[in-house]
Design a protein around this motif. Structure first.
Motif, PDB file in Angstrom:
ATOM      1  N   ASP A   1       8.094   8.373  -9.595  1.00  0.00           N
ATOM      2  CA  ASP A   1       6.671   8.207  -9.889  1.00  0.00           C
ATOM      3  C   ASP A   1       5.778   8.724  -8.775  1.00  0.00           C
ATOM      4  O   ASP A   1       4.661   9.184  -9.028  1.00  0.00           O
ATOM      5  N   SER A   2       6.235   8.638  -7.547  1.00  0.00           N
ATOM      6  CA  SER A   2       5.411   9.069  -6.424  1.00  0.00           C
ATOM      7  C   SER A   2       5.430  10.591  -6.311  1.00  0.00           C
ATOM      8  O   SER A   2       6.501  11.203  -6.261  1.00  0.00           O
ATOM      9  N   PRO A   3       4.268  11.229  -6.245  1.00  0.00           N
ATOM     10  CA  PRO A   3       4.249  12.692  -6.113  1.00  0.00           C
ATOM     11  C   PRO A   3       4.597  13.182  -4.719  1.00  0.00           C
ATOM     12  O   PRO A   3       4.811  14.388  -4.521  1.00  0.00           O
ATOM     13  N   ASN A   4       4.647  12.274  -3.743  1.00  0.00           N
ATOM     14  CA  ASN A   4       4.844  12.694  -2.351  1.00  0.00           C
ATOM     15  C   ASN A   4       6.193  12.304  -1.778  1.00  0.00           C
ATOM     16  O   ASN A   4       6.578  12.831  -0.730  1.00  0.00           O
ATOM     17  N   ALA A   5       6.903  11.376  -2.410  1.00  0.00           N
ATOM     18  CA  ALA A   5       8.117  10.824  -1.797  1.00  0.00           C
ATOM     19  C   ALA A   5       9.198  11.893  -1.634  1.00  0.00           C
ATOM     20  O   ALA A   5       9.726  12.093  -0.527  1.00  0.00           O
ATOM     21  N   ILE A   6       9.561  12.573  -2.714  1.00  0.00           N
ATOM     22  CA  ILE A   6      10.634  13.576  -2.629  1.00  0.00           C
ATOM     23  C   ILE A   6      10.240  14.753  -1.742  1.00  0.00           C
ATOM     24  O   ILE A   6      11.022  15.171  -0.872  1.00  0.00           O
ATOM     25  N   PRO A   7       9.048  15.347  -1.908  1.00  0.00           N
ATOM     26  CA  PRO A   7       8.679  16.441  -0.989  1.00  0.00           C
ATOM     27  C   PRO A   7       8.670  16.022   0.475  1.00  0.00           C
ATOM     28  O   PRO A   7       9.052  16.808   1.349  1.00  0.00           O
TER      29      PRO A   7
ATOM     30  N   PRO B   1       0.819  -1.226   0.000  1.00  0.00           N
ATOM     31  CA  PRO B   1       0.000   0.000   0.000  1.00  0.00           C
ATOM     32  C   PRO B   1       0.846   1.267   0.000  1.00  0.00           C
ATOM     33  O   PRO B   1       1.974   1.290   0.508  1.00  0.00           O
ATOM     34  N   THR B   2       0.274   2.343  -0.546  1.00  0.00           N
ATOM     35  CA  THR B   2       0.995   3.607  -0.640  1.00  0.00           C
ATOM     36  C   THR B   2       1.364   4.154   0.730  1.00  0.00           C
ATOM     37  O   THR B   2       2.470   4.680   0.926  1.00  0.00           O
TER      38      THR B   2
ATOM     39  N   LEU C   1      18.840  10.303   0.844  1.00  0.00           N
ATOM     40  CA  LEU C   1      19.567   9.046   0.642  1.00  0.00           C
ATOM     41  C   LEU C   1      18.991   7.921   1.491  1.00  0.00           C
ATOM     42  O   LEU C   1      18.791   6.801   1.005  1.00  0.00           O
ATOM     43  N   CYS C   2      18.735   8.210   2.765  1.00  0.00           N
ATOM     44  CA  CYS C   2      18.236   7.155   3.655  1.00  0.00           C
ATOM     45  C   CYS C   2      16.773   6.824   3.387  1.00  0.00           C
ATOM     46  O   CYS C   2      16.349   5.681   3.585  1.00  0.00           O
ATOM     47  N   GLY C   3      15.996   7.809   2.950  1.00  0.00           N
ATOM     48  CA  GLY C   3      14.587   7.554   2.705  1.00  0.00           C
ATOM     49  C   GLY C   3      14.296   6.922   1.358  1.00  0.00           C
ATOM     50  O   GLY C   3      13.358   6.124   1.234  1.00  0.00           O
ATOM     51  N   LEU C   4      15.094   7.262   0.343  1.00  0.00           N
ATOM     52  CA  LEU C   4      14.778   6.825  -1.023  1.00  0.00           C
ATOM     53  C   LEU C   4      15.915   6.062  -1.693  1.00  0.00           C
ATOM     54  O   LEU C   4      15.711   5.517  -2.784  1.00  0.00           O
ATOM     55  N   GLY C   5      17.084   6.004  -1.070  1.00  0.00           N
ATOM     56  CA  GLY C   5      18.239   5.380  -1.729  1.00  0.00           C
ATOM     57  C   GLY C   5      18.068   3.898  -1.977  1.00  0.00           C
ATOM     58  O   GLY C   5      18.379   3.390  -3.059  1.00  0.00           O
ATOM     59  N   GLY C   6      17.572   3.157  -0.973  1.00  0.00           N
ATOM     60  CA  GLY C   6      17.403   1.725  -1.148  1.00  0.00           C
ATOM     61  C   GLY C   6      16.391   1.386  -2.227  1.00  0.00           C
ATOM     62  O   GLY C   6      16.612   0.477  -3.040  1.00  0.00           O
ATOM     63  N   GLY C   7      15.282   2.119  -2.258  1.00  0.00           N
ATOM     64  CA  GLY C   7      14.286   1.886  -3.303  1.00  0.00           C
ATOM     65  C   GLY C   7      14.805   2.238  -4.683  1.00  0.00           C
ATOM     66  O   GLY C   7      14.468   1.585  -5.678  1.00  0.00           O
ATOM     67  N   LEU C   8      15.651   3.271  -4.771  1.00  0.00           N
ATOM     68  CA  LEU C   8      16.236   3.639  -6.059  1.00  0.00           C
ATOM     69  C   LEU C   8      17.136   2.534  -6.586  1.00  0.00           C
ATOM     70  O   LEU C   8      17.055   2.155  -7.770  1.00  0.00           O
ATOM     71  N   ILE C   9      18.003   1.990  -5.725  1.00  0.00           N
ATOM     72  CA  ILE C   9      18.863   0.888  -6.152  1.00  0.00           C
ATOM     73  C   ILE C   9      18.025  -0.311  -6.586  1.00  0.00           C
ATOM     74  O   ILE C   9      18.298  -0.951  -7.607  1.00  0.00           O
ATOM     75  N   ARG C  10      16.991  -0.632  -5.815  1.00  0.00           N
ATOM     76  CA  ARG C  10      16.104  -1.762  -6.150  1.00  0.00           C
ATOM     77  C   ARG C  10      15.453  -1.573  -7.514  1.00  0.00           C
ATOM     78  O   ARG C  10      15.459  -2.484  -8.352  1.00  0.00           O
ATOM     79  N   ASP C  11      14.908  -0.382  -7.772  1.00  0.00           N
ATOM     80  CA  ASP C  11      14.189  -0.154  -9.024  1.00  0.00           C
ATOM     81  C   ASP C  11      15.127  -0.165 -10.224  1.00  0.00           C
ATOM     82  O   ASP C  11      14.753  -0.633 -11.306  1.00  0.00           O
ATOM     83  N   VAL C  12      16.346   0.346 -10.040  1.00  0.00           N
ATOM     84  CA  VAL C  12      17.318   0.325 -11.137  1.00  0.00           C
ATOM     85  C   VAL C  12      17.723  -1.108 -11.454  1.00  0.00           C
ATOM     86  O   VAL C  12      17.873  -1.490 -12.627  1.00  0.00           O
ATOM     87  N   ILE C  13      17.890  -1.941 -10.427  1.00  0.00           N
ATOM     88  CA  ILE C  13      18.272  -3.337 -10.661  1.00  0.00           C
ATOM     89  C   ILE C  13      17.120  -4.125 -11.266  1.00  0.00           C
ATOM     90  O   ILE C  13      17.313  -4.917 -12.205  1.00  0.00           O
ATOM     91  N   MET C  14      15.906  -3.930 -10.757  1.00  0.00           N
ATOM     92  CA  MET C  14      14.766  -4.735 -11.195  1.00  0.00           C
ATOM     93  C   MET C  14      14.379  -4.457 -12.638  1.00  0.00           C
ATOM     94  O   MET C  14      14.012  -5.363 -13.380  1.00  0.00           O
ATOM     95  N   GLN C  15      14.411  -3.191 -13.043  1.00  0.00           N
ATOM     96  CA  GLN C  15      13.964  -2.827 -14.390  1.00  0.00           C
ATOM     97  C   GLN C  15      12.526  -3.283 -14.651  1.00  0.00           C
ATOM     98  O   GLN C  15      12.179  -3.678 -15.759  1.00  0.00           O
ATOM     99  N   ARG C  16      11.701  -3.254 -13.623  1.00  0.00           N
ATOM    100  CA  ARG C  16      10.285  -3.607 -13.745  1.00  0.00           C
ATOM    101  C   ARG C  16       9.459  -2.476 -13.161  1.00  0.00           C
ATOM    102  O   ARG C  16       9.716  -2.014 -12.054  1.00  0.00           O
ATOM    103  N   GLY C  17       8.470  -2.021 -13.904  1.00  0.00           N
ATOM    104  CA  GLY C  17       7.682  -0.906 -13.411  1.00  0.00           C
ATOM    105  C   GLY C  17       8.489   0.382 -13.463  1.00  0.00           C
ATOM    106  O   GLY C  17       9.488   0.507 -14.174  1.00  0.00           O
ATOM    107  N   GLY C  18       8.057   1.373 -12.694  1.00  0.00           N
ATOM    108  CA  GLY C  18       8.737   2.655 -12.685  1.00  0.00           C
ATOM    109  C   GLY C  18       9.684   2.780 -11.505  1.00  0.00           C
ATOM    110  O   GLY C  18       9.863   1.865 -10.705  1.00  0.00           O
ATOM    111  N   VAL C  19      10.322   3.933 -11.418  1.00  0.00           N
ATOM    112  CA  VAL C  19      11.185   4.268 -10.292  1.00  0.00           C
ATOM    113  C   VAL C  19      10.320   4.962  -9.249  1.00  0.00           C
ATOM    114  O   VAL C  19       9.737   6.014  -9.523  1.00  0.00           O
ATOM    115  N   TYR C  20      10.249   4.394  -8.068  1.00  0.00           N
ATOM    116  CA  TYR C  20       9.286   4.867  -7.069  1.00  0.00           C
ATOM    117  C   TYR C  20       9.493   6.332  -6.722  1.00  0.00           C
ATOM    118  O   TYR C  20       8.526   7.104  -6.668  1.00  0.00           O
ATOM    119  N   MET C  21      10.717   6.762  -6.494  1.00  0.00           N
ATOM    120  CA  MET C  21      10.951   8.124  -6.053  1.00  0.00           C
ATOM    121  C   MET C  21      10.591   9.143  -7.136  1.00  0.00           C
ATOM    122  O   MET C  21      10.331  10.318  -6.824  1.00  0.00           O
TER     123      MET C  21
END
Length: 283
Positions: A108-114, A51-52, A86-106
């Protein structure tokens, strides 16, 4: 609100009684319990996307761990925000780059970076509040690891990846942010140094989540907190009893010595058997 819900339910019942058929458009929350069942009704319910709100909660707690480190290092506003990102979004960024499935969460999400930028800014402005709990960093850090492990493993499972890939994505999401934080601070990543169990906790949590969801078909509502409990429990156990993985292990001398002894023994047995054959031939 209760009266309106009651009217909706009564209208649905009257429609079924009059026509003998259920209406085509049923409100999504009608008939659903407030607390999900322990065992999911269908496999899809167990491997669907995290869930979001849980993703954002993981990001917020991970950002908080970066803010605590920034406070200990007396960094400026840029440092607070950078470590929060880095601590909030770094792990998900590495995961999404490795997976190459779907989008990059940080992205695609309108709320993550803010959210992470706001958390870092508030931590910088009210940094004295963070000093009231000296052990808060360890607790927040390992709780964020547990949440990230659950979200990373869940995302890999939702795309049908293999068992080993799901575990790898869970561990990567859990420890990736802390690894990027240490690299940005010019240190050897914590997971590579001799210390109490850290990456092992993440691997145990990913395994727990995978087995609960796909093995026992436990609902995500219960699998996520159980995963976090496993990660936090193993980490606190290793800290309390000072359990660490050994370093500077070199088995080459022992293995070489055992191999030489085996070789010499084989040669002696071979020479003894040869002499016995010669004696039998002579007689």
């Amino acid at each position: 609100m209760l009266e309106s819900s009651g009217r909706v339910v009564r209208s649905l019942l009257s429609h079924v009684a009059a026509t003998g058929d259920a209406p085509r458009h049923v409100p999504p929350n009608i008939g659903r319990p407030m607390i999900p069942p322990l065992i999911a009704e269908a496999p899809y319910d167990t491997v669907a996307q995290i869930p979001t709100w849980l993703d954002l909660l993981s990001v917020l707690i991970g950002s908080f761990s970066g803010i605590l480190v920034a406070r200990r290092r007396n960094l400026d506003l840029v440092g607070f925000v950078a470590l929060s990102l880095l601590c909030g979004l770094g792990g998900g960024l590495i995961r999404d780059v490795i997976m190459q499935r779907g989008g990059v969460y940080m992205l695609d999400s309108p709320n993550a970076i803010p959210l992470t930028v706001l958390a870092g800014t508030l931590g910088y402005l009210f940094s004295s509040v963070l000093e009231r709990a000296p052990r808060l960093l360890m607790v927040v850090d390992i709780v964020s690891v547990g949440l990230f492990v659950a979200t990373g493993t869940g995302k890999a499972m939702s795309f049908g990846l293999s068992f080993w890939a799901c575990l790898l994505m869970g561990v990567t999401t859990g420890v990736g942010g802390g690894m990027l934080r240490d690299i940005a601070l010019g240190e050897t990543p914590h997971i590579f140094r001799k210390s109490n169990l850290y990456a092992v906790c993440a691997a145990a949590g990913a395994l727990c989540y995978y087995l609960l969801v796909l093995g026992l078909h436990v609902s995500r509502f219960y699998a996520v907190p159980l995963c976090v409990l496993v990660v936090v429990g193993i980490r606190l156990w290793s800290v309390k009893f000072d359990v660490m993985l050994p370093v500077d292990i070199d088995l080459a001398p022992q293995v070489g010595h055992a191999a030489r002894r085996a070789w010499r023994g084989a040669r002696r047995r071979g020479r003894g058997a040869g002499r016995q054959d010669d004696e039998r031939d002579a007689s």
